[in-house]
Each structure stands twice: as structure tokens, then as C-alpha cells.
Design an enzyme around this catalytic site. Structure first.
Site, short mmCIF file in Angstrom:
data_model
loop_
_atom_site.label_atom_id
_atom_site.label_comp_id
_atom_site.label_asym_id
_atom_site.label_seq_id
_atom_site.Cartn_x
_atom_site.Cartn_y
_atom_site.Cartn_z
N GLU A 129 0.82 -1.21 0.00
CA GLU A 129 0.00 0.00 0.00
C GLU A 129 0.86 1.26 0.00
OE1 GLU A 129 -3.67 2.03 2.53
OE2 GLU A 129 -2.46 0.45 3.44
N GLU A 153 -12.17 2.93 4.94
CA GLU A 153 -11.11 3.27 5.89
C GLU A 153 -11.06 4.80 6.04
OE1 GLU A 153 -6.72 1.52 6.74
OE2 GLU A 153 -6.85 2.88 5.04
#
Length: 258
Positions: free
Chosen positions: A143, A240
Site C-alpha cells: 500500500e 477506511e
């Protein structure tokens, strides 16, 4: 059809962590993800998932000493044994909880180490993780994070992630594409998500600025959700974000997509 996964590390923070499973199910989520499961007994997490009919979609590899500011150890020479132990722990939890994706936060660039050594360490660690996870049928993700929220983080862009994947040379590694982070670093969200769709293994969402829920900032999520629905992406979309008030008060954005 869009499928949204509640990120329990970010949502429902007004409740204790284990209560968040119940709240997510009560709010209509059918899946959850979270950063780290390792402080909880596997049996307890299994019960929270099964009793709420929730699917577990994702967790991270252990990321070092989080309280001390570490955000992953994959790029840090000398921590290879600890990294491999973390891979084993992540697999143990994934087997029990049923998730098929594990994300690796690569860490902050260590001081006093050559760029070549950092890169070599990172490639070797991620190649090891990708190979070990492949044996379990689990996809490894990496990520990129923005360097405004995470100063010093080693992986900060899509092209850097793609080059890293090429150097690793495994088919079992893709990008966890966090739309909030990449809006801050790059923009060009639709173009990137379309061009590199086959390299994206998981999506996460939050608006910018303030990392709030969709519809509270500058990102055109109606457009992006339509793009995702029309694409071949069939995974979960991880929520998120940091609710601007409470999670439940800010969930009206999701109603058109249920």
C-alpha cells in the site's frame, strides 16, 4: 454491485474494538477489515465474525512497534527474521479467519542505510511473503501512503509500487489502492484505476481533506463508484475513513449503494 467492508480500525471508534463487529453488522455491513488482529485470541475473533455473519476481508502483516512510530519493517535491513515471523503470524490468523488478502506496510525509509540496501531488503522480504502466502492461496498487497500523513514512509506512489512489483517478480502481489492517499499524492484517480486495474487487489476509500466519509470533501465518489461498478473489480471496497462525527451519523452516503 459494490460491496463495502467496514474498516474496524477506523470506524465505530466510539465503541470498544470487539463491539465494533456488532455495530458494523447492525449498520448493514456484511464484511469487515482491520489493521492488526494480533492482540486478540483467534477464537474470540472467529466468534465475533460468525455470530454477526460477517466476512473478514483483510488484515496487515505485523508492522513493528506501532506505539513507537514504526509503520512496517519490510524495508529495514536486520529485521528479516522478525519480518518472517510476522508472515507466519499473519498466515495463522488468515487461515482461522478466512481472509484471502494480507497487506504489508513496508515501513519508513531507515536512516544511515544506502538506497540499494533498502531496496534489496524490501524486494527479498516481499518476495518471501508473496511466495509463502501463495502456498496458502492468500494474495499479498502493498500500500502506497501519502507522505503528508506519514512522513518518511518508503512507498508513496503507484508507479513506485508497480516498479517494486516488477522487481519482486511474483504473480501473487498487487496494490492496495487507497483512494484518499493517492488523491493526496497523485490525483488522476480514474485514469490510474483504469490503466492499472489488473494490478489492484484491494480498494480503500476516504474523502479529502480530513479523511472523512465519501461526500465530505473534494473527491467525486459518485463518479468513482460508477467507474468501479462498471469495471472488472469484484473485490470489497474498504471503508477506511475517519467519520466527521460518529460512524452511524455519517453513513447516509452508503444508502444508494446498498
Amino acid at each position: 454491485m459494490l460491496r463495502f467492508s467496514a474498516n474496524l480500525s477506523m470506524l465505530f471508534q466510539e465503541y470498544d474494538f470487539l463491539e465494533r463487529f456488532d455495530k458494523a453488522a447492525q449498520c448493514g455491513f456484511r464484511a469487515v477489515e482491520f489493521m492488526f488482529p494480533y492482540d486478540y485470541d483467534i477464537e474470540v475473533l472467529q466468534h465475533k465474525l460468525s455470530s454477526n455473519n460477517l466476512e473478514h476481508t483483510l488484515h496487515n502483516l505485523p508492522a513493528g512497534d506501532w506505539a513507537a512510530g514504526e509503520r512496517g519493517i519490510a524495508c529495514i535491513p536486520g529485521r528479516e527474521e522478525e519480518f518472517r515471523d510476522g508472515v507466519a503470524a499473519a498466515i495463522r490468523y488468515a487461515r482461522a479467519l478466512g481472509n484471502k488478502k494480507i497487506n504489508c506496510l513496508v515501513g519508513k525509509t531507515p536512516a544511515g542505510v544506502s538506497a540499494e540496501q533498502v531496496h534489496t531488503t524490501l524486494v527479498e522480504n516481499l518476495r518471501y511473503a508473496a511466495n509463502m502466502l501463495a502456498k496458502e492461496g492468500i494474495l499479498l498487497l502493498i500500500e502506497p501512503l501519502n507522505h503528508f500523513d506519514m512522513p518518511g514512509f518508503h512507498l508513496t506512489g503507484t508507479q513506485q509500487a508497480l516498479a517494486l512489483i516488477a522487481d519482486i517478480g511474483s504473480n501473487n502481489i498487487k496494490i492496495q489502492y487507497d483512494i484518499y492517499h493517492m488523491q493526496r499524492m497523485e490525483g488522476e484517480l480514474a485514469q490510474t484505476m483504469t490503466t492499472w486495474a489488473n494490478k489492484i487487489g484491494h480498494l480503500q476509500i476516504a474523502d479529502n481533506p480530513r479523511r472523512g466519509e465519501p461526500g465530505t470533501g473534494e473527491i467525486n465518489y459518485d463518479f468513482l463508484f460508477d467507474l468501479i461498478e462498471k469495471s472488472d473489480y469484484d473485490g470489497w471496497v474498504g471503508c477506511e475513513y475517519k467519520p466527521l462525527t460518529t460512524t452511524e451519523a455519517g453513513l447516509s452516503w452508503i444508502n444508494p449503494y446498498r
